[in-house]
Design a protein around this motif. Sequence first.
Motif, PDB file in Angstrom:
ATOM      1  N   ILE A 259      18.782  27.984 -67.015  1.00 44.03           N
ATOM      2  CA  ILE A 259      17.963  27.539 -65.881  1.00 44.03           C
ATOM      3  C   ILE A 259      18.433  28.301 -64.650  1.00 44.03           C
ATOM      4  CG2 ILE A 259      17.121  25.574 -64.550  1.00 44.03           C
ATOM      5  CD1 ILE A 259      18.300  23.773 -66.783  1.00 44.03           C
ATOM      6  N   ARG A 260      17.518  28.975 -63.986  1.00 42.10           N
ATOM      7  CA  ARG A 260      17.870  29.679 -62.752  1.00 42.10           C
ATOM      8  C   ARG A 260      17.303  28.883 -61.578  1.00 42.10           C
ATOM      9  NH1 ARG A 260      18.265  35.686 -63.542  1.00 42.10           N
ATOM     10  NH2 ARG A 260      20.389  35.055 -64.030  1.00 42.10           N
ATOM     11  N   VAL A 261      18.197  28.309 -60.764  1.00 45.09           N
ATOM     12  CA  VAL A 261      17.815  27.435 -59.657  1.00 45.09           C
ATOM     13  C   VAL A 261      18.053  28.159 -58.340  1.00 45.09           C
ATOM     14  CG1 VAL A 261      18.224  25.212 -58.535  1.00 45.09           C
ATOM     15  CG2 VAL A 261      18.414  25.406 -61.016  1.00 45.09           C
ATOM     16  N   TYR A 262      17.056  28.109 -57.438  1.00 47.94           N
ATOM     17  CA  TYR A 262      17.141  28.837 -56.171  1.00 47.94           C
ATOM     18  C   TYR A 262      17.428  27.918 -54.981  1.00 47.94           C
ATOM     19  CZ  TYR A 262      15.200  32.538 -59.041  1.00 47.94           C
ATOM     20  OH  TYR A 262      15.017  33.475 -60.033  1.00 47.94           O
ATOM     21  N   GLN A 263      17.689  26.653 -55.260  1.00 49.40           N
ATOM     22  CA  GLN A 263      18.090  25.707 -54.218  1.00 49.40           C
ATOM     23  C   GLN A 263      19.527  25.247 -54.492  1.00 49.40           C
ATOM     24  OE1 GLN A 263      13.829  23.895 -54.899  1.00 49.40           O
ATOM     25  NE2 GLN A 263      14.862  22.612 -53.394  1.00 49.40           N
ATOM     26  N   TYR A 264      20.186  24.770 -53.442  1.00 48.06           N
ATOM     27  CA  TYR A 264      21.573  24.282 -53.542  1.00 48.06           C
ATOM     28  C   TYR A 264      22.536  25.378 -54.033  1.00 48.06           C
ATOM     29  CZ  TYR A 264      19.512  19.604 -53.123  1.00 48.06           C
ATOM     30  OH  TYR A 264      18.825  18.496 -52.687  1.00 48.06           O
ATOM     31  N   VAL A 265      22.218  26.628 -53.736  1.00 47.91           N
ATOM     32  CA  VAL A 265      23.079  27.727 -54.194  1.00 47.91           C
ATOM     33  C   VAL A 265      24.479  27.601 -53.600  1.00 47.91           C
ATOM     34  CG1 VAL A 265      23.381  30.240 -54.240  1.00 47.91           C
ATOM     35  CG2 VAL A 265      21.095  29.251 -54.525  1.00 47.91           C
ATOM     36  N   ASP A 266      24.559  27.144 -52.360  1.00 48.41           N
ATOM     37  CA  ASP A 266      25.866  26.994 -51.703  1.00 48.41           C
ATOM     38  C   ASP A 266      26.472  25.608 -51.917  1.00 48.41           C
ATOM     39  OD1 ASP A 266      25.894  29.613 -50.625  1.00 48.41           O
ATOM     40  OD2 ASP A 266      24.493  28.972 -49.055  1.00 48.41           O
ATOM     41  N   ASN A 267      25.751  24.734 -52.633  1.00 49.25           N
ATOM     42  CA  ASN A 267      26.256  23.388 -52.921  1.00 49.25           C
ATOM     43  C   ASN A 267      26.021  23.026 -54.390  1.00 49.25           C
ATOM     44  OD1 ASN A 267      27.006  22.265 -50.127  1.00 49.25           O
ATOM     45  ND2 ASN A 267      24.929  23.023 -49.798  1.00 49.25           N
ATOM     46  N   PRO A 268      26.599  23.805 -55.306  1.00 46.25           N
ATOM     47  CA  PRO A 268      26.344  23.563 -56.728  1.00 46.25           C
ATOM     48  C   PRO A 268      26.847  22.202 -57.210  1.00 46.25           C
ATOM     49  CG  PRO A 268      28.156  25.122 -56.445  1.00 46.25           C
ATOM     50  CD  PRO A 268      27.534  24.936 -55.094  1.00 46.25           C
ATOM     51  N   GLY A 269      27.815  21.614 -56.488  1.00 41.68           N
ATOM     52  CA  GLY A 269      28.347  20.325 -56.895  1.00 41.68           C
ATOM     53  C   GLY A 269      27.296  19.222 -56.897  1.00 41.68           C
ATOM     54  N   ILE A 270      26.303  19.337 -56.004  1.00 45.00           N
ATOM     55  CA  ILE A 270      25.235  18.332 -55.958  1.00 45.00           C
ATOM     56  C   ILE A 270      24.466  18.327 -57.267  1.00 45.00           C
ATOM     57  CG2 ILE A 270      23.048  17.723 -54.835  1.00 45.00           C
ATOM     58  CD1 ILE A 270      24.255  18.808 -52.219  1.00 45.00           C
TER      59      ILE A 270
END
Length: 307
Positions: A259-270
Motif C-alpha cells: 500500500i502506498r500512502v501519500y498522507q501522514y508521511v511525516d507521522n507514520p505512527g498514526i
Amino acid sequence: MEYVLRTINLIKKYRNNLVVDGVNINIKQGEIYGFIGENGAGKTTIFRMITGLASPTDGSIELFGEHREKKMAILRKRIGALVERPALYIGMTAYENLEACRLQKGIPGRESVEKVLELLKIYDIKDKKVKDFSLGMKQKLGIALALLGDPEFLILDEPINGLDPIGIMEVREALKKLNKERNTTILISSHILRELYEIATSYGILHKGKILEELTSKQLNEKCRRSLSIKVDNLNKALLVLERKLNINNFKVLPDGTIRVYQYVDNPGIISTAIFKEDIVIEQIMPSEENLEDYFKSLIGGTYNNV
C-alpha cells in the motif's frame, strides 16, 4: 503550440500479430519526449512507421501538422533518425561515413560534418575506420549521422546502447544543448529509465502495443512524490482502516500488495497505531519516493529489467 508529431489510432499487424494497437502519440514542438516500454512493446515498429520504413496497417501519422501521404516524403527531410542499428560503411572512416551521408541527403557545406564530430566529441576518431570501432563508438557515429543537417525533429531508438558512463553523459549533454539552443524536438527511447528522467520533458508509456499514459515531467514528479510503503498480513482489512478510521483517500495498492500512502508521511505512527489496534500484522512501514522506473513498473503491473 504546434505539434511536431501526432499519431491517430495507429495500428500495425504482421500477419495475425497485432504489434501496435491504436496508439495515439502527441509531441509538441521543443519537447524531449521519452518513450518507455519493454522489449517487444512496439517502440521500434512505431519509429519505423514515423520515419517511413514501414507502413501502418491502419490509423494515421501527422508530421508538422500535415497528414497527407504525398507530403510525407518532403516533411521527413526535416527529421533525423537513428532506428535500430546505424547503417555504417565499415571499410570507411567516421568522416567518410558522415560525408557520404551528407552528399546523399544533399546537405550543403562540409562544415556540417565538422559540427557533429565536435558536438558528439568524436573528432579525434574521425580518421579511424569503422571496422575498428567499439559498439559505443558506432552508436555515437550513428547519432552523428542522424544530426547531420540540423534536423528539426530527432528520433533516437536506444541511442545510448553500448555507451560507457562518460559516453552516456556526453550524448545527454549534446541532446540537451540541441534542445535548448536550437529548440530541436526529440523523441527518444531507452531502457535506462534514469537517463530518460534526466533529459525528458514529457513521456509516453507503451505496454503490449498500447499507450498506457502520456504525461509531462511535472506530472510525473507529482505522481512520484514522497509516500509511505506499507505491507500487512491482511490487505483488505488494512484498507478499511485507512479509509474509515483515518479518512485517508490518497493511496494506491501496487501489484505486490504494497500500500502506498501519500498522507501522514511525516507521522507514520498514526497509521501504524490505527492498523495495530485492529490486530493487523505490519510487515513493513517505511518512507519511500518513486522514480520513473518504479512508476513504470506500477503501471504495467510487473517487473522491469534494465538491459
